[in-house]
Design a protein around this motif. Structure first.
Motif, PDB file in Angstrom:
ATOM      1  N   TYR A 182      51.660  24.057  46.019  1.00  0.00           N
ATOM      2  CA  TYR A 182      50.862  24.474  47.185  1.00  0.00           C
ATOM      3  C   TYR A 182      49.966  25.660  46.822  1.00  0.00           C
ATOM      4  O   TYR A 182      48.802  25.701  47.170  1.00  0.00           O
ATOM      5  CB  TYR A 182      51.815  24.839  48.320  1.00  0.00           C
ATOM      6  N   VAL A 183      50.531  26.621  46.093  1.00  0.00           N
ATOM      7  CA  VAL A 183      49.735  27.805  45.734  1.00  0.00           C
ATOM      8  C   VAL A 183      48.643  27.410  44.738  1.00  0.00           C
ATOM      9  O   VAL A 183      47.493  27.857  44.845  1.00  0.00           O
ATOM     10  CB  VAL A 183      50.625  28.927  45.151  1.00  0.00           C
ATOM     11  N   ILE A 184      48.989  26.525  43.792  1.00  0.00           N
ATOM     12  CA  ILE A 184      47.994  26.088  42.804  1.00  0.00           C
ATOM     13  C   ILE A 184      46.812  25.410  43.508  1.00  0.00           C
ATOM     14  O   ILE A 184      45.659  25.615  43.146  1.00  0.00           O
ATOM     15  CB  ILE A 184      48.642  25.125  41.770  1.00  0.00           C
ATOM     16  N   LYS A 185      47.114  24.626  44.560  1.00  0.00           N
ATOM     17  CA  LYS A 185      46.048  23.881  45.248  1.00  0.00           C
ATOM     18  C   LYS A 185      45.339  24.706  46.326  1.00  0.00           C
ATOM     19  O   LYS A 185      44.339  24.262  46.869  1.00  0.00           O
ATOM     20  CB  LYS A 185      46.645  22.616  45.889  1.00  0.00           C
ATOM     21  N   SER A 186      45.875  25.870  46.662  1.00  0.00           N
ATOM     22  CA  SER A 186      45.334  26.645  47.786  1.00  0.00           C
ATOM     23  C   SER A 186      44.010  27.322  47.430  1.00  0.00           C
ATOM     24  O   SER A 186      43.923  28.114  46.487  1.00  0.00           O
ATOM     25  CB  SER A 186      46.359  27.709  48.211  1.00  0.00           C
ATOM     26  N   LYS A 201      43.141  30.967  45.468  1.00  0.00           N
ATOM     27  CA  LYS A 201      42.132  31.062  44.407  1.00  0.00           C
ATOM     28  C   LYS A 201      41.144  32.183  44.716  1.00  0.00           C
ATOM     29  O   LYS A 201      40.821  33.001  43.858  1.00  0.00           O
ATOM     30  CB  LYS A 201      41.409  29.713  44.283  1.00  0.00           C
ATOM     31  N   GLU A 202      40.697  32.220  45.978  1.00  0.00           N
ATOM     32  CA  GLU A 202      39.730  33.257  46.375  1.00  0.00           C
ATOM     33  C   GLU A 202      40.315  34.653  46.229  1.00  0.00           C
ATOM     34  O   GLU A 202      39.604  35.606  45.935  1.00  0.00           O
ATOM     35  CB  GLU A 202      39.308  33.034  47.840  1.00  0.00           C
ATOM     36  N   LYS A 203      41.620  34.754  46.451  1.00  0.00           N
ATOM     37  CA  LYS A 203      42.269  36.067  46.346  1.00  0.00           C
ATOM     38  C   LYS A 203      42.645  36.407  44.906  1.00  0.00           C
ATOM     39  O   LYS A 203      43.229  37.455  44.650  1.00  0.00           O
ATOM     40  CB  LYS A 203      43.546  36.078  47.198  1.00  0.00           C
ATOM     41  N   GLY A 204      42.354  35.492  43.984  1.00  0.00           N
ATOM     42  CA  GLY A 204      42.673  35.744  42.582  1.00  0.00           C
ATOM     43  C   GLY A 204      44.158  35.660  42.274  1.00  0.00           C
ATOM     44  O   GLY A 204      44.641  36.270  41.313  1.00  0.00           O
ATOM     45  N   VAL A 205      44.909  34.926  43.097  1.00  0.00           N
ATOM     46  CA  VAL A 205      46.349  34.778  42.849  1.00  0.00           C
ATOM     47  C   VAL A 205      46.557  33.897  41.609  1.00  0.00           C
ATOM     48  O   VAL A 205      45.946  32.845  41.482  1.00  0.00           O
ATOM     49  CB  VAL A 205      47.050  34.138  44.074  1.00  0.00           C
ATOM     50  N   ILE A 206      47.417  34.358  40.711  1.00  0.00           N
ATOM     51  CA  ILE A 206      47.743  33.579  39.518  1.00  0.00           C
ATOM     52  C   ILE A 206      48.816  32.562  39.901  1.00  0.00           C
ATOM     53  O   ILE A 206      49.812  32.928  40.524  1.00  0.00           O
ATOM     54  CB  ILE A 206      48.335  34.480  38.403  1.00  0.00           C
ATOM     55  N   ALA A 207      48.610  31.304  39.543  1.00  0.00           N
ATOM     56  CA  ALA A 207      49.613  30.272  39.844  1.00  0.00           C
ATOM     57  C   ALA A 207      49.738  29.350  38.636  1.00  0.00           C
ATOM     58  O   ALA A 207      48.805  28.619  38.319  1.00  0.00           O
ATOM     59  CB  ALA A 207      49.209  29.493  41.087  1.00  0.00           C
ATOM     60  N   ASN A 208      50.877  29.427  37.972  1.00  0.00           N
ATOM     61  CA  ASN A 208      51.045  28.695  36.708  1.00  0.00           C
ATOM     62  C   ASN A 208      52.325  27.883  36.655  1.00  0.00           C
ATOM     63  O   ASN A 208      53.377  28.339  37.104  1.00  0.00           O
ATOM     64  CB  ASN A 208      51.139  29.690  35.531  1.00  0.00           C
ATOM     65  N   TRP A 209      52.215  26.696  36.051  1.00  0.00           N
ATOM     66  CA  TRP A 209      53.407  26.000  35.584  1.00  0.00           C
ATOM     67  C   TRP A 209      53.697  26.517  34.182  1.00  0.00           C
ATOM     68  O   TRP A 209      52.806  26.552  33.333  1.00  0.00           O
ATOM     69  CB  TRP A 209      53.184  24.488  35.541  1.00  0.00           C
ATOM     70  N   ALA A 222      55.978  26.564  53.464  1.00  0.00           N
ATOM     71  CA  ALA A 222      56.060  27.795  54.263  1.00  0.00           C
ATOM     72  C   ALA A 222      56.279  28.994  53.341  1.00  0.00           C
ATOM     73  O   ALA A 222      55.677  30.057  53.523  1.00  0.00           O
ATOM     74  CB  ALA A 222      57.193  27.691  55.285  1.00  0.00           C
ATOM     75  N   ILE A 223      57.120  28.805  52.320  1.00  0.00           N
ATOM     76  CA  ILE A 223      57.375  29.872  51.346  1.00  0.00           C
ATOM     77  C   ILE A 223      56.098  30.170  50.567  1.00  0.00           C
ATOM     78  O   ILE A 223      55.726  31.322  50.343  1.00  0.00           O
ATOM     79  CB  ILE A 223      58.525  29.464  50.401  1.00  0.00           C
ATOM     80  N   ALA A 224      55.399  29.105  50.179  1.00  0.00           N
ATOM     81  CA  ALA A 224      54.165  29.262  49.398  1.00  0.00           C
ATOM     82  C   ALA A 224      53.099  29.991  50.203  1.00  0.00           C
ATOM     83  O   ALA A 224      52.453  30.928  49.713  1.00  0.00           O
ATOM     84  CB  ALA A 224      53.651  27.891  48.964  1.00  0.00           C
ATOM     85  N   GLN A 225      52.918  29.589  51.468  1.00  0.00           N
ATOM     86  CA  GLN A 225      51.907  30.227  52.319  1.00  0.00           C
ATOM     87  C   GLN A 225      52.279  31.695  52.542  1.00  0.00           C
ATOM     88  O   GLN A 225      51.414  32.572  52.512  1.00  0.00           O
ATOM     89  CB  GLN A 225      51.795  29.481  53.650  1.00  0.00           C
ATOM     90  N   ALA A 226      53.561  31.948  52.722  1.00  0.00           N
ATOM     91  CA  ALA A 226      54.011  33.329  52.921  1.00  0.00           C
ATOM     92  C   ALA A 226      53.781  34.163  51.664  1.00  0.00           C
ATOM     93  O   ALA A 226      53.426  35.335  51.745  1.00  0.00           O
ATOM     94  CB  ALA A 226      55.489  33.354  53.300  1.00  0.00           C
ATOM     95  N   PHE A 227      53.974  33.545  50.507  1.00  0.00           N
ATOM     96  CA  PHE A 227      53.725  34.254  49.242  1.00  0.00           C
ATOM     97  C   PHE A 227      52.267  34.708  49.190  1.00  0.00           C
ATOM     98  O   PHE A 227      51.969  35.861  48.848  1.00  0.00           O
ATOM     99  CB  PHE A 227      54.056  33.342  48.055  1.00  0.00           C
ATOM    100  N   ILE A 228      51.362  33.803  49.561  1.00  0.00           N
ATOM    101  CA  ILE A 228      49.932  34.136  49.551  1.00  0.00           C
ATOM    102  C   ILE A 228      49.663  35.236  50.582  1.00  0.00           C
ATOM    103  O   ILE A 228      48.982  36.221  50.304  1.00  0.00           O
ATOM    104  CB  ILE A 228      49.079  32.884  49.859  1.00  0.00           C
ATOM    105  N   ASP A 229      50.256  35.078  51.787  1.00  0.00           N
ATOM    106  CA  ASP A 229      49.984  36.017  52.882  1.00  0.00           C
ATOM    107  C   ASP A 229      50.654  37.381  52.671  1.00  0.00           C
ATOM    108  O   ASP A 229      50.186  38.385  53.190  1.00  0.00           O
ATOM    109  CB  ASP A 229      50.460  35.427  54.222  1.00  0.00           C
TER     110      ASP A 229
END
Lengths: 189, 527
Positions: free
Chosen positions: B38-42, B46-54, B11-18
């Motif tokens: 969740y963000v890495i796999k979303s 990816k389409e929104k160009g969100v950076i997601a890194n370990w 829920a936190i991950a989806q909210a971060f994207i949204d």
């Protein structure tokens, strides 16, 4: 309608993933739902459990309080006993009777079965054998055996299996459907 | 929109994207891992160009977030509670800067399901003097990410966002909001605030102090803290985060007879709590964690009205909160189940069948049996080597190498460290440099299974670079030994261990074989 279900087994045996199918069916019926599980170190071959709560009214806690579970659904007989403090007085146990022995001091099976049989509503059977016959996973057979107690119909769970396994192809869907039906027919008796 | 069935983490991950999040930089740690995963796999992210890194560790991750915030964008860094210790430095200083647009999400682990302590992150947030959010359910977990960013940008402060295991790893239906666009790239309004020279820092610390009343005002007015009236004023109840659910679980009709203040935002709302104190005879504080609110209400002298909670052990101080403990505190008589039959034995977690660590430990045990040495362990699946009597210590990330160094210098021989590839990348490298600089007499086994296994197979930052890193740090190449940990190589493994134990200096042995769970996953995917 309210069903509090403890799903339990041994880390890596996949019992917790059964929750996904029940959850899908519950959501499809617009029920409230909470499902709690534990990740991390405890997953490595140790005891694992998940709490699944379904209700037509809002649910507060993510975990089931002691003495309130309607069902213990277990992939392993001794693990079913571990969660007895959660079981309601009129609750039932659906469990695989085949032990998973990855510890040296696994107790005498007769004693385990005797304890299980002390609970009035226990359905214990060899889910591995039944699953082999239909070339499916024992967890799906166990899920089938839970249906008569679940308050969710077989047809609803079948629809969820179609939705969840659909993209893996017809063969996967059919073997899971066969497994859940086999378990259901057994428990109905 | 239709509800999504999401873990609190998700829920936190989806909210971060949204909520227009631009970059999430984290280090995996149970129970926080599933946020970043969740963000890495979303696909959407990816389409929104969100950076997601370990990242290599929590410190590098949080510093990256401060960099994202410097560029004016929304950032998130997630970790488990002990990770906050690792990034304590950037955390405290991000507060001084007044960094906008940063949420630091920390998942605490009451009852230590997969952790070495029960530390409560709210003490950190209080110490850093920043606002904190502590949602009570999955929907709030989603909504409060939006609110957290608004708060952070409006008041000029990072926000600490705390969740416990039971929210992180529990699913419920969550309703999404319309997504927001990402912030554009901008220059910081006050660029000098990012230069923490004493002259600037003094000004900024004063700013932070002056902002405190604004933080409290938001806690009173945001609507996230609630005052519920109750008829029976003999007792007033204060709940934090998910403790509210455990309280209400005891009242099936949804009506608690006592007045309740439900806290999900900090600093504590003074007016609400003051009203409760004035109205009621006694107070009961319910928290899933350490007695943070209770300590504040009670004060050191504990004078005034009686305040009950974990400090006076009305509720046990250790372990997670639950409905049963609250029922006991309220003297209710809830249902009881049957006891666990005596026949049930413990089934502790163990290394998997076919795990490469088992072969490494078997070889190590065979060799160490001949000596009076010690093996200093570390954090990861291989901590379970304790059950094989293969390791003597486990303290914190990276402590294997540094403790082995200290012990060797104090006279222990042989002094062996065992650390995984993920943990080596996290905080083993600097300790190895210490060993090299002092030419410590240590044998360091870096168990390389290609991934961060314990948290579910995230990439390991030192992947394919371990030997080069060791050479770069100054370990002599002839004392960097690689081996495939398999039963058939047992004798060779034992020989290598013997040789390196008897070398007076820094030796590194790298047993390398892919994690068996990961291997099965890949075989499964290929099918």
């Amino acid at each position: 309608m309210k069903k509090d279900i403890i799903l339990c087994g041994v880390g890596g045996d996949g019992i917790v993933s059964v929750a996904k199918i029940i959850s899908d069916a519950a959501l499809n019926r617009n029920l409230y739902l909470k499902q709690s599980e534990i990740h991390g170190m405890s997953q490595r071959g140790g005891s694992v459990f998940s709490h699944l709560r379904i209700s037509d009214k809002p649910i507060y806690a993510d975990v089931i309080p002691e003495g309130q579970a309607d069902i213990i659904l277990s992939s392993e007989p001794m693990e079913a006993l571990r969660y007895l403090p959660f079981l309601a007085a009129d609750g039932c146990i659906i469990t695989n009777s085949e032990p998973f022995v990855n510890i040296k001091n696994y107790p005498d099976m007769e004693k385990v079965m005797a304890e299980l049989n002390k609970v009035k509503n226990t359905v214990a059977f060899n889910a591995n054998d039944m699953a082999k016959k239909v070339n499916a996973r024992s967890n799906m057979v166990l899920l089938g055996a839970t249906v008569p107690f679940l308050g969710i119909d077989l047809a609803e769970l079948e629809a969820s299996i179609q939705r969840i396994f659909g993209r893996k192809g017809e063969a996967v869907v059919n073997s899971n459907l066969a497994a859940i039906r086999a378990g259901y027919e057994f428990a109905k008796k | 929109m239709q509800k999504l069935l999401l873990l609190g983490d998700e829920a936190i991950a989806q909210a971060f994207i949204d909520a227009g999040g631009s970059a999430i930089n984290s280090y995996p740690g149970t129970p926080s891992t599933q946020i970043t995963e969740y963000v890495i796999k979303s696909k959407e992210a990816k389409e929104k160009g969100v950076i997601a890194n370990w990242c290599a560790n929590e410190k590098t991750a949080l510093e990256a977030s401060i960099g994202v915030a410097y560029a004016g964008k929304r950032a998130m860094t997630c970790m488990k509670h002990v990770g906050l210790n690792v990034c304590g430095d950037p955390f405290m200083n991000a507060a001084i800067i007044g960094t906008k647009g940063v949420l630091v999400v920390v998942a605490d682990d009451p009852s230590m399901f997969s952790s070495q302590d029960e530390q409560d992150s709210r003490f950190y947030g209080h110490w850093a003097m920043i606002p904190m959010l502590e949602p009570s359910n999955q929907q709030e977990a989603y909504d409060m990410v939006f609110f957290g960013y608004e708060l952070s940008e409006k008041l000029g402060t990072p926000v600490l966002y705390r969740i416990p295991t039971r929210l992180a790893h529990s699913r419920a239906g969550v309703e999404r909001r319309n997504p927001l666009p990402q912030n554009p790239l901008t220059e910081p309004a006050d660029a000098s605030s990012f230069v923490l020279l004493p002259a600037n820092a003094k000004r900024l610390y004063r700013n932070l102090i002056d902002k405190q009343p604004l933080f409290t005002k938001s806690s009173e007015e945001s609507g996230y803290n609630k005052y519920f009236e109750g008829e029976n004023k003999k007792l007033g109840i204060i709940t934090s985060g998910i403790a509210y659910n455990y309280l209400m679980e005891n009242f099936k009709d949804g009506k608690c007879p006592y007045p309740v203040v439900k806290i999900t935002q900090y600093p504590l709302p003074y007016n609400m709590l003051s009203k409760l104190y004035d109205e009621c005879d006694e107070l009961l504080v319910l928290e899933d964690g350490q007695p943070f609110i209770e300590e504040h209400i009670k004060g050191f002298l504990g004078k005034g009205k009686k305040v009950m909670g974990r400090l006076d052990e009305t509720i046990r101080r250790d372990g997670e909160m639950n409905a049963e403990k609250i029922a006991a505190a309220l003297k209710l008589a809830p249902a009881k189940g049957m006891p666990v039959p005596e026949v049930v034995t413990n089934r502790p977690p163990a290394l998997c069948q076919g795990c490469p660590h088992v072969d490494s430990y078997t070889a190590l045990n065979d060799v160490m049996a001949k000596y009076h040495g010690k093996v200093f362990g570390d954090i990861g699946c291989y901590t379970l080597g304790f059950n094989m009597k293969a390791i003597d210590t486990t303290v914190c990330m990276g402590a294997s190498i540094t403790m082995a160094k200290g012990a060797a210098e104090a006279g222990i021989f042989p002094s062996v460290a065992v650390i995984g590839d993920g943990t080596f990348g996290h905080s083993g490298m600097t300790g190895l440099l210490d060993c090299v600089n002092e030419k410590a007499n240590v044998v360091i086994m870096i168990l390389d299974n290609d991934i961060t296994a314990m948290t579910g197979g995230q990439p390991s930052s030192a992947h394919c670079k371990i030997a080069q890193i060791c050479i770069g740090l100054g370990v002599e190449p002839e004392h960097i030994r690689e081996i495939v940990p398999l039963p058939k190589n047992h004798d060779e493994f034992v020989k290598i261990l013997e040789e390196e134990i008897n070398y007076n200096g820094v030796s590194v042995i790298i047993p390398r074989r892919t994690c068996i769970v990961e291997l099965k996953k890949h075989i499964g995917e290929k099918k």
